[in-house]
Design a protein around this motif. Sequence first.
Motif, short mmCIF file in Angstrom:
data_model
loop_
_atom_site.label_atom_id
_atom_site.label_comp_id
_atom_site.label_asym_id
_atom_site.label_seq_id
_atom_site.Cartn_x
_atom_site.Cartn_y
_atom_site.Cartn_z
N LEU A 18 4.16 24.81 6.50
CA LEU A 18 4.60 24.34 5.08
C LEU A 18 4.29 22.81 5.48
CD1 LEU A 18 6.24 24.43 2.45
CD2 LEU A 18 8.25 23.67 3.70
N THR A 19 3.51 22.33 4.04
CA THR A 19 3.22 20.82 3.99
C THR A 19 3.94 20.20 3.09
OG1 THR A 19 0.92 21.32 5.08
CG2 THR A 19 1.33 19.19 3.74
N CYS A 20 4.50 19.34 3.03
CA CYS A 20 5.18 18.35 2.15
C CYS A 20 5.13 16.95 2.19
CB CYS A 20 6.51 18.53 1.97
SG CYS A 20 7.61 18.12 3.44
N ALA A 21 5.29 16.19 1.23
CA ALA A 21 5.27 14.78 1.21
C ALA A 21 6.53 13.97 1.06
CB ALA A 21 4.44 14.06 0.11
N LEU A 22 6.64 13.09 1.98
CA LEU A 22 7.97 12.29 1.87
C LEU A 22 7.87 10.93 1.61
CD1 LEU A 22 11.06 12.22 3.09
CD2 LEU A 22 10.10 11.22 5.14
N TYR A 23 8.51 10.45 0.37
CA TYR A 23 8.58 9.14 0.00
C TYR A 23 9.58 8.41 0.60
CZ TYR A 23 4.97 10.89 -3.28
OH TYR A 23 3.54 11.38 -3.68
N LEU A 24 9.36 7.34 1.35
CA LEU A 24 10.45 6.31 1.83
C LEU A 24 10.17 5.05 0.96
CD1 LEU A 24 12.39 5.70 3.71
CD2 LEU A 24 10.69 5.26 5.33
N TRP A 25 11.31 5.11 -0.19
CA TRP A 25 11.07 3.57 -0.79
C TRP A 25 12.13 2.74 -0.43
CZ3 TRP A 25 10.60 6.88 -5.82
CH2 TRP A 25 9.49 7.33 -6.18
N PRO A 26 12.16 1.53 -0.61
CA PRO A 26 13.41 0.56 -0.38
C PRO A 26 14.53 0.88 -1.23
CG PRO A 26 11.22 -0.66 -0.56
CD PRO A 26 10.86 0.84 -1.15
N PRO A 27 15.62 0.75 -0.95
CA PRO A 27 16.77 1.26 -1.55
C PRO A 27 16.85 0.26 -2.95
CG PRO A 27 17.46 -0.04 0.31
CD PRO A 27 16.10 0.02 0.42
N ASP A 28 16.35 -0.80 -3.17
CA ASP A 28 16.41 -1.51 -4.39
C ASP A 28 15.13 -1.33 -5.13
OD1 ASP A 28 14.50 -2.82 -2.66
OD2 ASP A 28 14.79 -4.64 -3.34
N SER A 29 14.44 -0.01 -5.22
CA SER A 29 13.19 0.23 -5.68
C SER A 29 13.63 0.80 -7.18
CB SER A 29 12.46 1.56 -5.45
OG SER A 29 12.05 1.17 -3.98
N LYS A 30 12.94 0.24 -8.33
CA LYS A 30 12.97 0.62 -9.66
C LYS A 30 12.34 2.22 -9.86
CE LYS A 30 11.27 -3.30 -10.54
NZ LYS A 30 10.72 -4.51 -11.13
N ILE A 31 12.93 2.65 -10.22
CA ILE A 31 12.41 4.21 -10.59
C ILE A 31 12.37 4.79 -11.76
CG2 ILE A 31 12.75 6.62 -9.65
CD1 ILE A 31 14.28 5.75 -7.19
#
Length: 122
Positions: A18-31
């Motif tokens: 199983l392949t997946c993507a992990l996005y690690l964004w800074p905690p103050d990211s605007k989403i």
Amino acid sequence: QNRLDFSVTSRLQGTQTLTCALYLWPPDSKIVVSDIDGTITRSDILGNLFPVVGMDWSHPGIAQLLTKIDRNGYRVMYLTSRAIGQANLTRAYIKALRQTGGASLPHGPLIMSPDRLVKSLK
């Protein structure tokens, strides 16, 4: 985006990965969260069906809009009620969508319904 591979080996099915993507964004990211069906596509059901047969059923200018949002420092996350079994097809749609001037959708995580297809369509 980081790629993760999970593998399980059994006597019956051999090795399954199983392949997946992990996005690690800074905690103050605007989403910005964008729904796919009815927001990127022009309707829920036809937005699922038409791309499979090669028809563009996206809202004109949506790729340009989300690209501008991305360029202004926001991270884009995609949301859909499509069944988890449609994950590869949905990711391929997001990646392949091209609009006027070659605009495409920015990279971002995809959050899907854990349900099966028939239950997701209800």
